[in-house]
Scaffold this motif. Structure first.
Motif, PDB file in Angstrom:
ATOM      1  N   GLN A 136      -6.542  27.654   0.400  1.00  0.00           N
ATOM      2  CA  GLN A 136      -5.697  26.799  -0.443  1.00  0.00           C
ATOM      3  C   GLN A 136      -4.607  27.624  -1.129  1.00  0.00           C
ATOM      4  OE1 GLN A 136      -8.466  24.933  -3.101  1.00  0.00           O
ATOM      5  NE2 GLN A 136      -8.840  23.206  -1.724  1.00  0.00           N
ATOM      6  N   ASN A 137      -4.981  28.768  -1.653  1.00  0.00           N
ATOM      7  CA  ASN A 137      -4.006  29.617  -2.335  1.00  0.00           C
ATOM      8  C   ASN A 137      -2.934  30.129  -1.379  1.00  0.00           C
ATOM      9  OD1 ASN A 137      -5.367  29.214  -4.713  1.00  0.00           O
ATOM     10  ND2 ASN A 137      -6.435  31.167  -4.661  1.00  0.00           N
ATOM     11  N   LEU A 138      -3.337  30.543  -0.191  1.00  0.00           N
ATOM     12  CA  LEU A 138      -2.356  31.004   0.801  1.00  0.00           C
ATOM     13  C   LEU A 138      -1.455  29.861   1.259  1.00  0.00           C
ATOM     14  CD1 LEU A 138      -4.459  33.460   2.974  1.00  0.00           C
ATOM     15  CD2 LEU A 138      -2.680  34.009   1.319  1.00  0.00           C
ATOM     16  N   SER A 139      -2.028  28.675   1.385  1.00  0.00           N
ATOM     17  CA  SER A 139      -1.219  27.511   1.750  1.00  0.00           C
ATOM     18  C   SER A 139      -0.197  27.205   0.664  1.00  0.00           C
ATOM     19  CB  SER A 139      -2.107  26.285   1.982  1.00  0.00           C
ATOM     20  OG  SER A 139      -2.998  26.518   3.034  1.00  0.00           O
ATOM     21  N   PHE A 140      -0.627  27.269  -0.586  1.00  0.00           N
ATOM     22  CA  PHE A 140       0.286  27.020  -1.708  1.00  0.00           C
ATOM     23  C   PHE A 140       1.404  28.059  -1.722  1.00  0.00           C
ATOM     24  CE2 PHE A 140       1.636  27.736  -6.082  1.00  0.00           C
ATOM     25  CZ  PHE A 140       2.032  26.449  -6.433  1.00  0.00           C
ATOM     26  N   ALA A 141       1.061  29.323  -1.540  1.00  0.00           N
ATOM     27  CA  ALA A 141       2.071  30.389  -1.546  1.00  0.00           C
ATOM     28  C   ALA A 141       3.039  30.221  -0.378  1.00  0.00           C
ATOM     29  CB  ALA A 141       1.391  31.755  -1.491  1.00  0.00           C
ATOM     30  N   THR A 142       2.532  29.822   0.780  1.00  0.00           N
ATOM     31  CA  THR A 142       3.399  29.622   1.945  1.00  0.00           C
ATOM     32  C   THR A 142       4.343  28.450   1.720  1.00  0.00           C
ATOM     33  OG1 THR A 142       1.670  30.515   3.378  1.00  0.00           O
ATOM     34  CG2 THR A 142       3.420  29.243   4.436  1.00  0.00           C
TER      35      THR A 142
ATOM     36  N   LEU B 122      13.544  33.959   7.836  1.00  0.00           N
ATOM     37  CA  LEU B 122      12.168  33.788   8.296  1.00  0.00           C
ATOM     38  C   LEU B 122      11.300  34.989   7.932  1.00  0.00           C
ATOM     39  CD1 LEU B 122      10.464  31.700   9.709  1.00  0.00           C
ATOM     40  CD2 LEU B 122      11.032  32.770  11.877  1.00  0.00           C
ATOM     41  N   LEU B 123      11.904  36.154   7.849  1.00  0.00           N
ATOM     42  CA  LEU B 123      11.167  37.353   7.466  1.00  0.00           C
ATOM     43  C   LEU B 123      10.655  37.245   6.029  1.00  0.00           C
ATOM     44  CD1 LEU B 123      10.271  40.001   8.723  1.00  0.00           C
ATOM     45  CD2 LEU B 123      12.360  41.048   7.880  1.00  0.00           C
ATOM     46  N   ASP B 124      11.417  36.577   5.161  1.00  0.00           N
ATOM     47  CA  ASP B 124      10.944  36.340   3.792  1.00  0.00           C
ATOM     48  C   ASP B 124       9.696  35.465   3.770  1.00  0.00           C
ATOM     49  OD1 ASP B 124      12.786  37.914   2.525  1.00  0.00           O
ATOM     50  OD2 ASP B 124      14.127  36.262   1.986  1.00  0.00           O
ATOM     51  N   VAL B 125       9.643  34.481   4.659  1.00  0.00           N
ATOM     52  CA  VAL B 125       8.451  33.619   4.742  1.00  0.00           C
ATOM     53  C   VAL B 125       7.250  34.462   5.169  1.00  0.00           C
ATOM     54  CG1 VAL B 125       7.404  31.626   5.893  1.00  0.00           C
ATOM     55  CG2 VAL B 125       9.813  31.553   5.214  1.00  0.00           C
ATOM     56  N   PHE B 126       7.449  35.311   6.160  1.00  0.00           N
ATOM     57  CA  PHE B 126       6.374  36.193   6.610  1.00  0.00           C
ATOM     58  C   PHE B 126       5.917  37.121   5.483  1.00  0.00           C
ATOM     59  CE2 PHE B 126       5.169  40.373   8.321  1.00  0.00           C
ATOM     60  CZ  PHE B 126       4.013  40.017   8.990  1.00  0.00           C
ATOM     61  N   PHE B 127       6.887  37.759   4.803  1.00  0.00           N
ATOM     62  CA  PHE B 127       6.535  38.647   3.692  1.00  0.00           C
ATOM     63  C   PHE B 127       5.838  37.886   2.570  1.00  0.00           C
ATOM     64  CE2 PHE B 127       9.907  41.917   4.900  1.00  0.00           C
ATOM     65  CZ  PHE B 127       8.963  42.834   5.303  1.00  0.00           C
ATOM     66  N   GLY B 128       6.309  36.689   2.270  1.00  0.00           N
ATOM     67  CA  GLY B 128       5.677  35.896   1.215  1.00  0.00           C
ATOM     68  C   GLY B 128       4.223  35.597   1.532  1.00  0.00           C
ATOM     69  N   PHE B 129       3.945  35.213   2.769  1.00  0.00           N
ATOM     70  CA  PHE B 129       2.568  34.908   3.170  1.00  0.00           C
ATOM     71  C   PHE B 129       1.684  36.146   3.139  1.00  0.00           C
ATOM     72  CE2 PHE B 129      -0.690  34.788   6.462  1.00  0.00           C
ATOM     73  CZ  PHE B 129      -1.442  33.706   6.024  1.00  0.00           C
ATOM     74  N   THR B 130       2.142  37.206   3.804  1.00  0.00           N
ATOM     75  CA  THR B 130       1.289  38.397   3.905  1.00  0.00           C
ATOM     76  C   THR B 130       1.078  39.064   2.548  1.00  0.00           C
ATOM     77  OG1 THR B 130       3.183  39.777   4.511  1.00  0.00           O
ATOM     78  CG2 THR B 130       1.862  38.874   6.307  1.00  0.00           C
ATOM     79  N   ARG B 131       2.090  39.059   1.714  1.00  0.00           N
ATOM     80  CA  ARG B 131       1.936  39.717   0.409  1.00  0.00           C
ATOM     81  C   ARG B 131       1.132  38.860  -0.566  1.00  0.00           C
ATOM     82  NH1 ARG B 131       2.859  43.102   3.725  1.00  0.00           N
ATOM     83  NH2 ARG B 131       4.408  44.700   3.430  1.00  0.00           N
TER      84      ARG B 131
END
Length: 134
Positions: A81-87, A107-116
């Motif tokens: 849930q938390n990762l979904s919210f952050a994504t 799109l790289l920002d989306v990837f960085f946002g999810f992984t971080r």
């Protein structure tokens, strides 16, 4: 309102504020120290990564605090849930850039946002285990 939710909302507001500035170079942001502006020019996409580490961390803090009365909370469900919210949050921040003339979504920002945000959640869980190990 609890301290956890206030900190989380503050970090979310800061992320949206910096994501939607009309000038992505931060040159007009006179309150930022020069070393941070220099670092930002060198590592452009990492500003998203660093802010989302704190998002992941504070989402876990809030979720753990909110579910502290539950005897065995579903940790995997909370993490998902938390990762979904952050994504979703990073996607909203990037979509908002479509409305700003000098900004473009990345799109790289989306990837960085999810992984971080995942990294921030893992940092919190590691911190909690180390604190409880005493």
């Amino acid at each position: 309102m609890s301290t956890q939710i206030v900190l989380l909302l503050l970090v979310i507001c800061v992320v949206f504020y910096f994501s939607w500035l009309s000038d992505p170079s931060f040159v007009n942001q006179i309150y930022l120290p020069k070393w941070l502006l220099k670092w930002h020019k060198q590592y452009y996409n990492l500003r998203t990564a660093i802010s989302f580490i704190s998002i992941g961390f504070f989402l876990e803090v809030y979720t753990q605090h909110k579910n502290s009365w539950i005897k065995c909370p579903g940790k995997n469900v909370n993490l998902i849930q938390n990762l979904s919210f952050a994504t979703i949050m990073v996607c909203i921040a990037e979509a908002g850039k479509l409305l700003i003339t000098k900004r473009t979504p990345d799109l790289l920002d989306v990837f960085f946002g999810f992984t971080r945000s995942l990294k921030g959640a893992l940092f919190y869980n590691l911190y909690k285990r180390l604190r409880n190990a005493k």
